[in-house]
Design a protein around this motif. Structure first.
Motif, PDB file in Angstrom:
ATOM      1  N   ALA A   1       0.829  -1.208   0.000  1.00  8.51           N
ATOM      2  CA  ALA A   1       0.000   0.000   0.000  1.00  8.51           C
ATOM      3  C   ALA A   1       0.861   1.256   0.000  1.00  8.51           C
ATOM      4  O   ALA A   1       0.637   2.191  -0.778  1.00  8.51           O
ATOM      5  CB  ALA A   1      -0.931  -0.015   1.208  1.00  8.51           C
ATOM      6  N   GLY A   2       1.870   1.277   0.865  1.00  6.68           N
ATOM      7  CA  GLY A   2       2.730   2.454   0.944  1.00  6.68           C
ATOM      8  C   GLY A   2       3.621   2.617  -0.264  1.00  6.68           C
ATOM      9  O   GLY A   2       3.775   3.719  -0.805  1.00  6.68           O
ATOM     10  N   PHE A   3       4.220   1.504  -0.712  1.00  7.84           N
ATOM     11  CA  PHE A   3       5.158   1.568  -1.834  1.00  7.84           C
ATOM     12  C   PHE A   3       4.476   1.965  -3.127  1.00  7.84           C
ATOM     13  O   PHE A   3       5.049   2.682  -3.936  1.00  7.84           O
ATOM     14  CB  PHE A   3       5.859   0.213  -1.995  1.00  7.84           C
ATOM     15  CG  PHE A   3       7.151   0.110  -1.227  1.00  7.84           C
ATOM     16  CD1 PHE A   3       7.377   0.913  -0.131  1.00  7.84           C
ATOM     17  CD2 PHE A   3       8.127  -0.792  -1.587  1.00  7.84           C
ATOM     18  CE1 PHE A   3       8.553   0.828   0.589  1.00  7.84           C
ATOM     19  CE2 PHE A   3       9.312  -0.889  -0.882  1.00  7.84           C
ATOM     20  CZ  PHE A   3       9.523  -0.071   0.205  1.00  7.84           C
ATOM     21  N   TRP A   4       3.253   1.467  -3.347  1.00  6.09           N
ATOM     22  CA  TRP A   4       2.584   1.813  -4.595  1.00  6.09           C
ATOM     23  C   TRP A   4       2.224   3.292  -4.633  1.00  6.09           C
ATOM     24  O   TRP A   4       2.392   3.952  -5.651  1.00  6.09           O
ATOM     25  CB  TRP A   4       1.353   0.929  -4.802  1.00  6.09           C
ATOM     26  CG  TRP A   4       1.557  -0.016  -5.945  1.00  6.09           C
ATOM     27  CD1 TRP A   4       2.629  -0.818  -6.145  1.00  6.09           C
ATOM     28  CD2 TRP A   4       0.683  -0.215  -7.064  1.00  6.09           C
ATOM     29  NE1 TRP A   4       2.489  -1.536  -7.302  1.00  6.09           N
ATOM     30  CE2 TRP A   4       1.304  -1.193  -7.879  1.00  6.09           C
ATOM     31  CE3 TRP A   4      -0.543   0.306  -7.426  1.00  6.09           C
ATOM     32  CZ2 TRP A   4       0.726  -1.630  -9.063  1.00  6.09           C
ATOM     33  CZ3 TRP A   4      -1.131  -0.142  -8.607  1.00  6.09           C
ATOM     34  CH2 TRP A   4      -0.488  -1.092  -9.409  1.00  6.09           C
ATOM     35  N   PHE A   5       1.725   3.832  -3.525  1.00  2.00           N
ATOM     36  CA  PHE A   5       1.408   5.253  -3.487  1.00  2.00           C
ATOM     37  C   PHE A   5       2.663   6.090  -3.722  1.00  2.00           C
ATOM     38  O   PHE A   5       2.676   6.989  -4.576  1.00  2.00           O
ATOM     39  CB  PHE A   5       0.775   5.625  -2.137  1.00  2.00           C
ATOM     40  CG  PHE A   5      -0.709   5.445  -2.101  1.00  2.00           C
ATOM     41  CD1 PHE A   5      -1.536   6.286  -2.819  1.00  2.00           C
ATOM     42  CD2 PHE A   5      -1.275   4.435  -1.352  1.00  2.00           C
ATOM     43  CE1 PHE A   5      -2.924   6.129  -2.786  1.00  2.00           C
ATOM     44  CE2 PHE A   5      -2.656   4.256  -1.321  1.00  2.00           C
ATOM     45  CZ  PHE A   5      -3.478   5.108  -2.036  1.00  2.00           C
ATOM     46  N   LEU A   6       3.722   5.800  -2.970  1.00  2.00           N
ATOM     47  CA  LEU A   6       4.948   6.586  -3.107  1.00  2.00           C
ATOM     48  C   LEU A   6       5.647   6.308  -4.433  1.00  2.00           C
ATOM     49  O   LEU A   6       6.229   7.212  -5.034  1.00  2.00           O
ATOM     50  CB  LEU A   6       5.892   6.290  -1.936  1.00  2.00           C
ATOM     51  CG  LEU A   6       5.494   6.902  -0.595  1.00  2.00           C
ATOM     52  CD1 LEU A   6       6.498   6.517   0.479  1.00  2.00           C
ATOM     53  CD2 LEU A   6       5.403   8.413  -0.701  1.00  2.00           C
TER      54      LEU A   6
END
Length: 240
Positions: A27-32
């Protein structure tokens, strides 16, 4: 033939065991990652740049800074010093993982290369279930996390020209994730000596050195204190 089948099953079991632990990272890696790809696109680079940089550098903070470096004048020494300063915390991660990486064979090379904050947090804190090979478990944690970042960065680079939105505040996703990981560790442990050392060292160094330069002194203090108080902490843990 049976050995090969058994080995294949063990690898697949390790992959299935590792995957759920990486879902919050996804979730975090895809957004960033998408944000980074869009940033590269807006800065005038094709999607090939974020794709290759995420594959070879695999350091989120450094990759964002590298955009400005690519757009500025040629300064290899300054670039080297900046990269070392930004990623120097990985030296301490590596020291902490020396024992865990023993006996992992050729996988150790990739585990060292692919160690990021998030992979370190999982591989350092999660003990694989009985029957799951620790080396393969850590390998897949690292691999899945890099896949998330690479695909997010490439997708952002491809869609950057089509999407327009305010990305301010998205970086807090990773901060929130680390808070959750810390709280899970706190609830899991009966003794909180190591966590308290980290909190106190971080607070003191933040007050002394400021927000821009406190990271390396904090890491050095934590390493020193854990080395000095290693035996009392281990004994307290055994009693608990």
């Amino acid at each position: 033939m049976k050995n090969n089948l058994s080995s294949g099953r063990q690898i697949m079991q390790a992959a299935r065991c590792a995957f759920p632990h990486t879902i919050p990272i996804f979730a975090g890696f895809w957004f960033l990652g998408i944000t980074y790809g869009i940033y590269m696109n807006v800065s005038g680079f094709s999607f090939v740049y974020p794709l290759l940089m995420s594959l070879t550098i695999f350091g989120g903070s450094l990759e964002f800074v590298a955009v400005e470096m690519l757009l500025s004048s040629f300064a290899p020494l300054q670039t080297l010093v900046m990269a070392l300063m930004i990623q120097a915390r990985h030296l301490f991660y590596g020291i902490a993982m020396l024992d865990r990486f023993k006996g992992t064979g050729w996988k150790k090379i990739y585990l060292i290369f692919g160690m990021c904050d998030e992979s370190f947090s999982i591989n350092c804190s999660v003990q694989p279930p009985e029957g799951i090979d620790p080396g393969w478990f850590m390998f897949f944690v690292t691999l899945f996390n890099q896949i998330y970042w690479v695909t997010g960065a490439a997708l952002g680079g491809l869609l950057g020209s089509l999407i327009s939105f305010d990305t301010e505040g998205l970086e807090f996703v990773m901060t929130a994730m680390f808070v959750v990981i810390f709280l899970e560790q706190w609830l899991k442990e009966r003794k909180h000596d190591t966590a308290l050392i980290g909190i106190v060292a971080s607070t003191v160094c933040l007050l002394l050195f400021g927000a821009d330069t406190f990271l390396l002194p904090t890491m050095a203090c934590i390493l020193f204190l854990l080395t000095v108080f290693r035996k009392p902490i281990e004994k307290a843990g055994e009693r608990a």
